[in-house]
Enzyme design. Structure first.
Site, short mmCIF file in Angstrom:
data_model
loop_
_atom_site.label_atom_id
_atom_site.label_comp_id
_atom_site.label_asym_id
_atom_site.label_seq_id
_atom_site.Cartn_x
_atom_site.Cartn_y
_atom_site.Cartn_z
N GLY A 12 0.68 -1.17 0.19
CA GLY A 12 0.18 0.09 -0.03
C GLY A 12 0.23 1.35 0.27
O GLY A 12 1.56 1.18 1.04
N SER A 14 1.42 5.54 -0.26
CA SER A 14 0.26 6.64 -0.06
C SER A 14 1.11 7.79 -0.90
O SER A 14 0.62 9.03 -0.62
CB SER A 14 0.85 6.55 1.48
OG SER A 14 2.10 6.70 2.10
N ASP A 18 7.34 6.58 4.45
CA ASP A 18 7.09 4.95 4.92
C ASP A 18 6.96 4.45 3.64
O ASP A 18 7.71 3.13 3.56
CB ASP A 18 6.20 5.22 5.86
CG ASP A 18 6.97 6.48 7.30
OD1 ASP A 18 7.98 6.41 7.34
OD2 ASP A 18 6.39 6.73 8.05
N SER A 19 6.00 4.11 3.43
CA SER A 19 5.57 2.98 2.12
C SER A 19 6.27 2.57 1.17
O SER A 19 6.57 1.52 0.53
CB SER A 19 4.34 3.34 2.04
OG SER A 19 4.16 4.68 1.32
N CYS A 103 -11.06 2.61 10.02
CA CYS A 103 -9.93 3.32 8.71
C CYS A 103 -9.33 1.15 8.09
O CYS A 103 -8.94 0.89 7.33
CB CYS A 103 -9.96 4.16 7.91
SG CYS A 103 -8.70 4.17 6.77
N GLY A 127 3.26 0.48 5.35
CA GLY A 127 4.45 1.25 6.23
C GLY A 127 4.05 1.50 7.70
O GLY A 127 5.04 3.23 8.08
N CYS A 200 -7.78 10.12 9.05
CA CYS A 200 -7.47 9.29 8.16
C CYS A 200 -7.42 9.78 6.61
O CYS A 200 -9.28 9.60 7.22
CB CYS A 200 -7.78 8.03 8.45
SG CYS A 200 -7.48 6.32 7.50
#
EC number: 2.8.1.13
Length: 375
Positions: A12, A14, A18-19, A103, A127, A200
């Site tokens: 996933g 974004s 991090d991801s 979420c 992430g 979120c």
């Protein structure tokens, strides 16, 4: 020896660092990596900028840089029905919900996980700063990550065993500074991109203005516990238990202490406020929680155990005794020491040392067996 190239992992992505580093690390480890960007909200911010478009551009640049295919998937309908309607319902009832947990439970690790499996993925990677560990019986446990400052187990606390056993957290043994350094060394375009904040998928909007678009606010009186009117509130949904900022109340002849929200009276549309941080109305010795979920599976019989708990993000753990009721999946949680500002609608998250056990939703708080008038 396992051939990682035969293991497909959907990440996933974004658009954040991090991801992106999660995808990079998995690619370096030889996995068959596919990046997917989720669009769950019309992300036009208060300045009229569509942040989702900008984020997806970063996803494409990162994916091209590390050499993985990428896709975009729209979950706006699922988010609206499963997360946002719950969010509005809770605020309308005077509670303070945590949409990020919902979420994760309903969209990121449910709809998105199902989508990943449809892409023939063996795992979904995210992430998040969290850690999983598989025991000798093949049961997956949720653990605190290396970076305690970024620990996101609180927001993952209502996931199930079926969900977490298919999830990888590549950042589990890294700190945020280490993640940024990896991104810089790899030449990722978003290495210095600031972390997203706010609700979120809704982002950094003016919360009061945003909420008023969906729930008409009804102003009313701010009153002391004995009923004296001391001010005016803009709508009960804008305030949370223990709040100090934004009340617009000054000192009195009796006290210069600041004012705090100590309760809400929905029937009278009154916000109950009191001077002093240590108002006894803010302290509970017990809470009731529902919708209890444990990562390793819910106990089949009533049980009592010691644990530590958080009832807000970034809070230090507090000692508790949990009495779990199996038939209703509810719990009575007794604090070792009185706890301040236990807020209905928020999450209860339980820990045993480094392990996150699971959690539920706070329904009510009590002091000396008397329910606090929080909502």
């Amino acid at each position: 020896m396992v051939d990682n190239s035969k293991i497909r992992v959907v990440v996933g992505m974004s658009g954040g660092v991090d991801s992106s580093v999660s995808a990079l690390l998995l690619k370096q480890q030889g996995y068959d990596v596919v990046g997917v960007f989720m669009k769950n909200w019309d992300d036009t911010n208060d300045d009229g900028v569509c942040t989702a478009t900008e984020d997806y551009e970063d996803v494409k640049k990162v994916a091209d840089k590390i050499g993985i295919p990428y896709y975009s998937i729209n979950f706006e309908k699922e988010y609206w029905e499963r997360v946002f309607q719950y969010f509005l319902k809770e605020y309308k009832a005077g509670r303070t919900p945590n949409p990020d947990i919902m979420c994760n439970t309903e969209v990121k690790f449910k709809s998105f996980l199902e989508y990943a499996l449809d892409l023939d993925a063996d795992y979904l990677a995210m992430g998040h700063y969290a850690k999983t560990m598989v025991d000798e019986n093949g049961v997956t446990h949720m653990m605190r990550p290396k970076d305690g400052n970024k620990d996101q187990t609180y927001f993952l606390s209502q996931l199930t065993q079926e969900q977490i056993k298919r999830v990888m957290f590549p950042l589990q043994d890294l700190t945020k500074p280490e993640v940024r350094r990896i991104a810089e060394e790899a030449g990722l375009v978003n290495a210095k991109k600031k972390d997203s904040t706010g609700i979120c998928f809704i982002g950094e909007r003016n919360f009061k203005h945003f909420l008023s678009e969906f729930l008409p606010a009804q102003g009313g009186d701010m009153v002391t516990p004995d009923g004296k009117v001391v001010g005016h509130h803009a709508g009960l949904m804008y305030y949370t238990i223990g709040q100090r900022q934004g009340l617009g109340l000054g000192s009195t002849k009796e006290s210069t202490a600041p004012w705090f929200v100590v309760g809400k009276d929905l029937e009278k549309n009154q916000l109950i406020v009191e001077q002093g941080y240590d108002s006894p109305r803010l302290y509970a010795d017990r809470l009731q929680a529902s919708g209890m979920t444990f990562f390793t599976g819910n106990p089949e019989e009533d049980t009592e155990f010691k644990a530590t708990a958080k009832f807000r993000y970034r809070q230090c753990d507090v000692g508790v005794t949990v009495k779990y009721h199996a038939a209703s999946k509810t719990a009575d949680v007794y604090f070792d020491e009185p706890a301040r500002a236990v807020t209905p609608g928020q999450a209860l998250v339980l820990y045993n040392g480094e392990e996150c056990l699971g959690g539920g939703n706070i329904d009510a708080a009590f002091k000396d067996d008397k329910k606090l008038q929080l909502v």
